[in-house]
Design an enzyme around this catalytic site. Sequence first.
Site, short mmCIF file in Angstrom:
data_model
loop_
_atom_site.label_atom_id
_atom_site.label_comp_id
_atom_site.label_asym_id
_atom_site.label_seq_id
_atom_site.Cartn_x
_atom_site.Cartn_y
_atom_site.Cartn_z
N ARG A 174 0.83 -1.22 0.00
CA ARG A 174 0.00 0.00 0.00
C ARG A 174 0.86 1.26 0.00
NH1 ARG A 174 -5.12 -0.39 1.52
NH2 ARG A 174 -5.17 1.62 0.47
N ARG A 226 4.40 1.94 10.24
CA ARG A 226 4.51 0.48 10.40
C ARG A 226 5.39 0.06 11.58
NH1 ARG A 226 0.03 -1.11 7.70
NH2 ARG A 226 -0.01 -0.22 5.60
C1 LIG Z 1 -2.60 0.97 11.35
C2 LIG Z 1 -3.04 1.00 9.92
C3 LIG Z 1 -4.30 0.53 9.58
C4 LIG Z 1 -4.72 0.55 8.22
N1 LIG Z 1 -5.95 0.06 7.90
C5 LIG Z 1 -6.36 0.04 6.60
C6 LIG Z 1 -7.64 -0.50 6.20
O1 LIG Z 1 -8.42 -0.94 7.05
N2 LIG Z 1 -7.96 -0.52 4.90
C7 LIG Z 1 -7.12 -0.02 3.93
O2 LIG Z 1 -7.46 -0.04 2.75
N3 LIG Z 1 -5.92 0.50 4.27
C8 LIG Z 1 -5.51 0.54 5.56
N4 LIG Z 1 -4.28 1.05 5.88
C9 LIG Z 1 -3.41 1.54 4.81
C10 LIG Z 1 -3.38 3.09 4.77
O3 LIG Z 1 -4.68 3.61 4.52
C11 LIG Z 1 -2.43 3.56 3.66
O4 LIG Z 1 -2.88 3.10 2.41
C12 LIG Z 1 -1.03 3.05 3.87
O5 LIG Z 1 -0.61 3.25 5.20
C13 LIG Z 1 -0.07 3.78 2.92
O6 LIG Z 1 0.00 5.11 3.33
P1 LIG Z 1 0.28 6.27 2.30
O7 LIG Z 1 -0.75 6.30 1.22
O8 LIG Z 1 0.42 7.54 3.10
O9 LIG Z 1 1.73 5.84 1.76
P2 LIG Z 1 2.38 5.97 0.32
O10 LIG Z 1 1.58 5.27 -0.72
O11 LIG Z 1 3.82 5.55 0.49
O12 LIG Z 1 2.35 7.48 0.01
C14 LIG Z 1 3.13 8.42 0.74
C15 LIG Z 1 2.49 9.77 0.56
O13 LIG Z 1 2.55 10.13 -0.82
C16 LIG Z 1 1.35 10.82 -1.19
N5 LIG Z 1 0.68 10.05 -2.25
C17 LIG Z 1 1.06 8.85 -2.76
N6 LIG Z 1 0.25 8.48 -3.75
C18 LIG Z 1 -0.67 9.47 -3.87
C19 LIG Z 1 -1.79 9.67 -4.71
N7 LIG Z 1 -2.13 8.80 -5.64
N8 LIG Z 1 -2.52 10.77 -4.54
C20 LIG Z 1 -2.19 11.68 -3.62
N9 LIG Z 1 -1.14 11.56 -2.78
C21 LIG Z 1 -0.39 10.46 -2.91
C22 LIG Z 1 0.51 10.94 0.07
O14 LIG Z 1 0.81 12.16 0.71
C23 LIG Z 1 0.99 9.82 0.92
O15 LIG Z 1 0.80 10.02 2.31
C24 LIG Z 1 -3.85 1.06 7.22
C25 LIG Z 1 -2.58 1.53 7.57
C26 LIG Z 1 -2.18 1.51 8.90
C27 LIG Z 1 -0.79 2.01 9.24
#
Ligand SMILES: Cc1cc2nc3c(=O)[nH]c(=O)nc-3n(C[C@H](O)[C@H](O)[C@H](O)COP(=O)(O)OP(=O)(O)OC[C@H]3O[C@@H](n4cnc5c(N)ncnc54)[C@H](O)[C@@H]3O)c2cc1C
Length: 306
Positions: free
Chosen positions: A112, A228
């Site tokens: 993710r 994480r």
């Molecule tokens: C404790 C925990 C519980 C979770 N539970 C769930 C769940 O129940 N269901 C679920 O589906 N997911 C869940 N997740 C996953 C979470 O929603 C995120 O998808 C995951 O942590 C990746 O985070 P991110 O998108 O910030 O990271 P990255 O994909 O590494 O992105 C980093 C940053 O880049 C930017 N970015 C990247 N791509 C884009 C884009 N396309 N558009 C705009 N900005 C972008 C954003 O600022 C983002 O914060 C969980 C995560 C955690 C840590």
Amino acid sequence: MPLTPDQRAEIEAARATPRPTLRAVSEGMEAHLYRAHELLDHGFIRVIDYMGDDAAIVQAARVSYGAGTKHVQNDEGLIRYLMRHWHSTPFEMCEIKLHVKLPVFVARQWIRHRTANVNEYSGRYSILDREFYIPQPEQLAAQSVVNNQGRGEVLTGAEAARVLEILKRDAAQCYDNYESMLSTTDQNGDGQQGLARELARMNLPMNIYTQWYWKTDLHNLFHFLRLRADSHAQYEIRVYAEAIAACVKDWVPLAFGAFEDYRMGGATLSAKAISVLKRQLKGEKVTQEESGMSKGEWREFCEMWG
Ligand SMILES: Cc1cc2nc3c(=O)[nH]c(=O)nc-3n(C[C@H](O)[C@H](O)[C@H](O)COP(=O)(O)OP(=O)(O)OC[C@H]3O[C@@H](n4cnc5c(N)ncnc54)[C@H](O)[C@@H]3O)c2cc1C
């Protein structure tokens, strides 16, 4: 077993032939290079390559020609300033490439994080190994009653034994069926051709191990670790994040120190929370109703500030 003797020998051979370089070298990271840090029952992380060090962050921030200042204190101050003010691009100048072996259900959480480059072991091309994650007894816990996304008390006695037995039996049975579907041997005399690997893998459970190369920059790695290596993350991904964090600490100690202080150990305050804190510091008693915060926000605020 995470690594075979041949794989271990290959790693030691790679470490036995160092070459001189003009590139930035982090002594702390050199000690980790190629070596496997074993995790869970069959997993590991290995640093395959890295670019930059603490000085590279400082150099980029100053857009300097040489190695930056000679004063570690100045460098540390600047790195802390960058972290504090979310001036993130200098941290993107450092990169890391990891080889990771992990259960598929952990990989699904990991993938993710989109800001990385990934290449995964191909289950279409190769036959997957008979390696499944079976939790240690202390990790076999019941569903948490307070957190829908978490674990509660550890299972014991007959229930723990029954669950372990199911996990082991299902893994063994699924893998036996996988092998039998792939097999071209003609057990029944009916000319079995063997199912394609890309289809036979369908019935394998999520605790089978996969492997990938994963490359990202330090800014996005910190974001990954923030989420994480946190106590809210599932234990099985947390152990990977913690092992990576230990390598990062040795690689870029100043940047990691700032990250630990401002991100891992720090907290974000909303405008409402700041207002409540100011009132409390003046000796005022503030209730949740007066705070303007929801019950959930208030609970988290009180957990943080007492
Ligand atoms: C404790 C925990 C519980 C979770 N539970 C769930 C769940 O129940 N269901 C679920 O589906 N997911 C869940 N997740 C996953 C979470 O929603 C995120 O998808 C995951 O942590 C990746 O985070 P991110 O998108 O910030 O990271 P990255 O994909 O590494 O992105 C980093 C940053 O880049 C930017 N970015 C990247 N791509 C884009 C884009 N396309 N558009 C705009 N900005 C972008 C954003 O600022 C983002 O914060 C969980 C995560 C955690 C840590």
